[in-house]
Design a protein around this motif. Structure first.
Motif, PDB file in Angstrom:
ATOM      1  N   ARG A 127      62.604  11.978 -25.448  1.00 34.00           N
ATOM      2  CA  ARG A 127      62.504  12.668 -26.737  1.00 34.00           C
ATOM      3  C   ARG A 127      61.046  13.014 -27.003  1.00 34.00           C
ATOM      4  NH1 ARG A 127      63.349   8.106 -31.507  1.00 34.00           N
ATOM      5  NH2 ARG A 127      61.409   6.969 -31.173  1.00 34.00           N
ATOM      6  N   GLU A 128      60.859  13.876 -27.994  1.00 32.97           N
ATOM      7  CA  GLU A 128      59.510  14.276 -28.361  1.00 32.97           C
ATOM      8  C   GLU A 128      58.941  13.293 -29.378  1.00 32.97           C
ATOM      9  OE1 GLU A 128      57.387  17.957 -30.722  1.00 32.97           O
ATOM     10  OE2 GLU A 128      59.051  18.430 -29.354  1.00 32.97           O
ATOM     11  N   VAL A 129      57.729  12.825 -29.116  1.00 30.79           N
ATOM     12  CA  VAL A 129      57.057  11.884 -30.008  1.00 30.79           C
ATOM     13  C   VAL A 129      55.605  12.334 -30.183  1.00 30.79           C
ATOM     14  CG1 VAL A 129      58.534   9.946 -29.334  1.00 30.79           C
ATOM     15  CG2 VAL A 129      56.411  10.372 -28.090  1.00 30.79           C
ATOM     16  N   LYS A 130      54.845  11.567 -30.970  1.00 31.09           N
ATOM     17  CA  LYS A 130      53.426  11.847 -31.177  1.00 31.09           C
ATOM     18  C   LYS A 130      52.594  10.782 -30.482  1.00 31.09           C
ATOM     19  CE  LYS A 130      53.919  15.339 -34.106  1.00 31.09           C
ATOM     20  NZ  LYS A 130      53.469  16.713 -33.808  1.00 31.09           N
ATOM     21  N   GLY A 131      51.492  11.205 -29.870  1.00 30.19           N
ATOM     22  CA  GLY A 131      50.544  10.281 -29.283  1.00 30.19           C
ATOM     23  C   GLY A 131      49.224  10.348 -30.039  1.00 30.19           C
ATOM     24  N   ARG A 132      48.429   9.280 -29.919  1.00 31.52           N
ATOM     25  CA  ARG A 132      47.123   9.247 -30.588  1.00 31.52           C
ATOM     26  C   ARG A 132      46.044   8.969 -29.550  1.00 31.52           C
ATOM     27  NH1 ARG A 132      46.199   4.995 -35.290  1.00 31.52           N
ATOM     28  NH2 ARG A 132      46.282   3.563 -33.514  1.00 31.52           N
TER      29      ARG A 132
END
Length: 526
Positions: free
Chosen positions: A103-108
């Motif tokens: 799935r699409e997620v956010k990275g930092r």
């Protein structure tokens, strides 16, 4: 004499198994090290136990900085706080929220910036304990391309709608203005009523001007393209704008020798430059400097990758630069939309930039804005060059300097795509490259003992430190460090405004590999 493996089949079988395991481990290690996508392995407590080089490039952390730390360090909120609960719930209940699917997620990243990525998670067992393997693919480039396409489609749809409305309104205004003019003639004996009829005519004419601007935006105006000497046109416009803007404004032109001939409507090009000058005047309420500049500009497939609506080819670039208030990202994203304006009510229709956009697009060209709050704005118009002349000139590639030695270039560039392009070019030229995303990270690298022969830095970057300030501080650490600067902002105007010292080595964006190679050799030799 037979060895022990030949004498003992169990020993031989054990040795073969051990050898196969070592070979399998070596293959997996090679895959892990060379994978283009990021690969992370974590234990049931969320601690990172493996962190491949692709992850180092993706997040900005070294493996040494990441190993043993909680993987939540790579996540923004709310996942940062909730991640350990996800793992604990899975270990206790077997509930799969993301394991086994993608799935699409956010990275930092290390610098705090957040980016989109696709995450796939698998589970493996080692000594009875679960290990979780994550495969990470950066979606930044794809998202940028999608956003460009959506914006181009939106502008196309708005243009079609505006053109249809303008066409219908022109029909209505023809009736309104025509009949009002008849009334003006018929009411000569009634001056009081004649004034009302004249007001209707004037209002109708203003409405006709608005519909004409809408037709320009929707690319339905009548153009008369011809071969245009943009240097001569710009020099003529400099004289006109000097008189029009007044004593508090300085107008100057910077033209390129050997400029190709453009193919466009000269009257509409003058009108576009006039609209841009009016916008620049409004952005400099107390006066300032306005720069008109020209240059030859080939746009290649790589530029098209970032701007899908652009056809690669040879263009003549005409730019208008001010040193006014500038625009933030939110305003910049909507600058070309019809009726969008940040001016006070009654001080603008919001159609000036829309007309410029429509004219350039109808001319099979491209328009781009580069702006920073407090620094100013550059609007670049890319007009098709006359093919035969431009191709002949473009074929005469200037000779590059000596083949590069194994010098080290420190790059400070906040745009990940531009940075990637520069790294690819410099690596292919034979330079060693150290890449950073902002000025403070570049100074940290130098503080850690990284040696560099040349600093290649963008001028305007996030974090409150400009490229010139970075160069000054970097030279205090490495007095012999050479510096090459680049920006999407018109650099001639930066020099004029005192933001860069005369003689600084500068490279305008967008640039080609040959331009970068030549400027680098000049800077290193200087």
């Amino acid at each position: 004499m037979p060895n022990s493996e030949d004498q003992n089949p169990f020993v031989a079988a054990f040795a073969r198994t051990e050898r196969a395991l070592r070979e399998s481990e070596a293959r997996l290690q090679a895959l892990f090290e060379t994978a283009v996508d990021g690969m992370i392995i974590i234990d049931p407590r969320g601690r990172i136990v493996m962190f491949n080089p692709a992850c180092e490039r993706l997040f900005g952390f070294t493996a040494a900085e990441a190993l043993g730390k909680n993987v939540a360090m790579l996540m923004p909120e709310p996942d940062h706080s909730a991640h350990d609960g996800y793992i604990a719930r899975h270990v206790e209940t077997g509930e799969r929220r993301i394991i086994g699917i993608g799935r699409e997620v956010k990275g930092r990243r290390k610098d705090g910036t957040v980016f989109p990525m696709h995450l796939s998670v698998g589970e493996a067992k080692q000594d009875g304990e679960s290990l979780f393997v994550g495969i990470l693919h950066d979606l930044t480039e794809r998202k940028t391309t999608e956003a460009q396409l959506v914006h181009a489609q939106k502008m196309e749809a708005v243009g079609q709608l505006s053109g249809g409305i303008a066409h219908d309104f022109n029909n209505l205004l023809t009736v309104v203005v025509g009949n009002a003019e008849l009334l003006v003639d018929m009411l000569r004996s009634r001056p009081d009523l004649q004034k009302i009829a004249e007001a209707v005519v004037q209002a109708g004419e203003r409405g006709a001007e608005l519909t004409q601007r809408l037709l320009a935006f929707s690319r339905r105006q009548t153009l008369q393209p011809t071969e245009v000497d943009c240097n001569r046109l710009v020099n003529d416009m400099e004289k006109l704008l000097t008189r029009m803007l007044g004593a508090s404004f300085t107008v100057r032109s910077v033209t390129e020798n050997g400029l190709w001939t453009a193919y466009a409507d000269p009257g509409q090009l003058e009108n576009a430059l006039l609209n841009l000058a009016i916008n620049a005047r409004d952005a400099m309420p107390t006066g300032g400097s306005l720069t008109l500049s020209t240059s030859n500009m080939p746009l290649d497939e790589r530029y098209r990758d970032r701007h899908p609506e652009v056809s690669p080819g040879l263009y003549v670039m005409v730019a208008v630069t001010d040193e006014g208030t500038g625009m933030g990202p939110e305003v910049l994203a909507r600058a070309f939309e019809p009726f969008y304006t940040t001016k006070e009510v009654g001080k603008g229709t919001g159609l000036g930039l829309s007309m410029v956009y429509g004219f350039v697009k109808q001319s099979n060209g491209h328009v781009a804005i580069y702006s920073e709050p407090g620094l100013g704005t550059t609007v670049r118009l890319y007009l098709p060059a006359v093919a035969a002349e431009a191709e002949a000139g473009a074929g005469e590639a200037p000779p590059l300097a000596d083949a590069p030695r194994r010098e080290t270039v420190l790059i400070a560039e906040d745009d990940p795509f531009v940075r990637s392009f520069a790294v690819t070019c410099l690596t292919a030229m034979g330079y060693a490259v150290v890449e950073t995303s902002d000025a403070r990270e570049a100074l940290r690298k130098l503080g850690d003992g990284i040696h560099a022969d040349l600093l290649f830095t963008d001028i305007v970057m996030p974090g409150g430190m400009t490229g010139w300030e970075l160069a000054q501080r970097a030279r205090q650490m490495l007095p012999d460090l050479k510096v090459l600067m680049t920006s999407g902002y018109a650099l001639e105007a930066l020099v004029e405004a005192g933001r860069l010292p005369p003689g600084a080595h500068i490279l305008n964006k967008p640039y080609r590999k040959a331009d970068l190679a030549r400027r680098l050799r000049e800077a290193l030799a200087g």
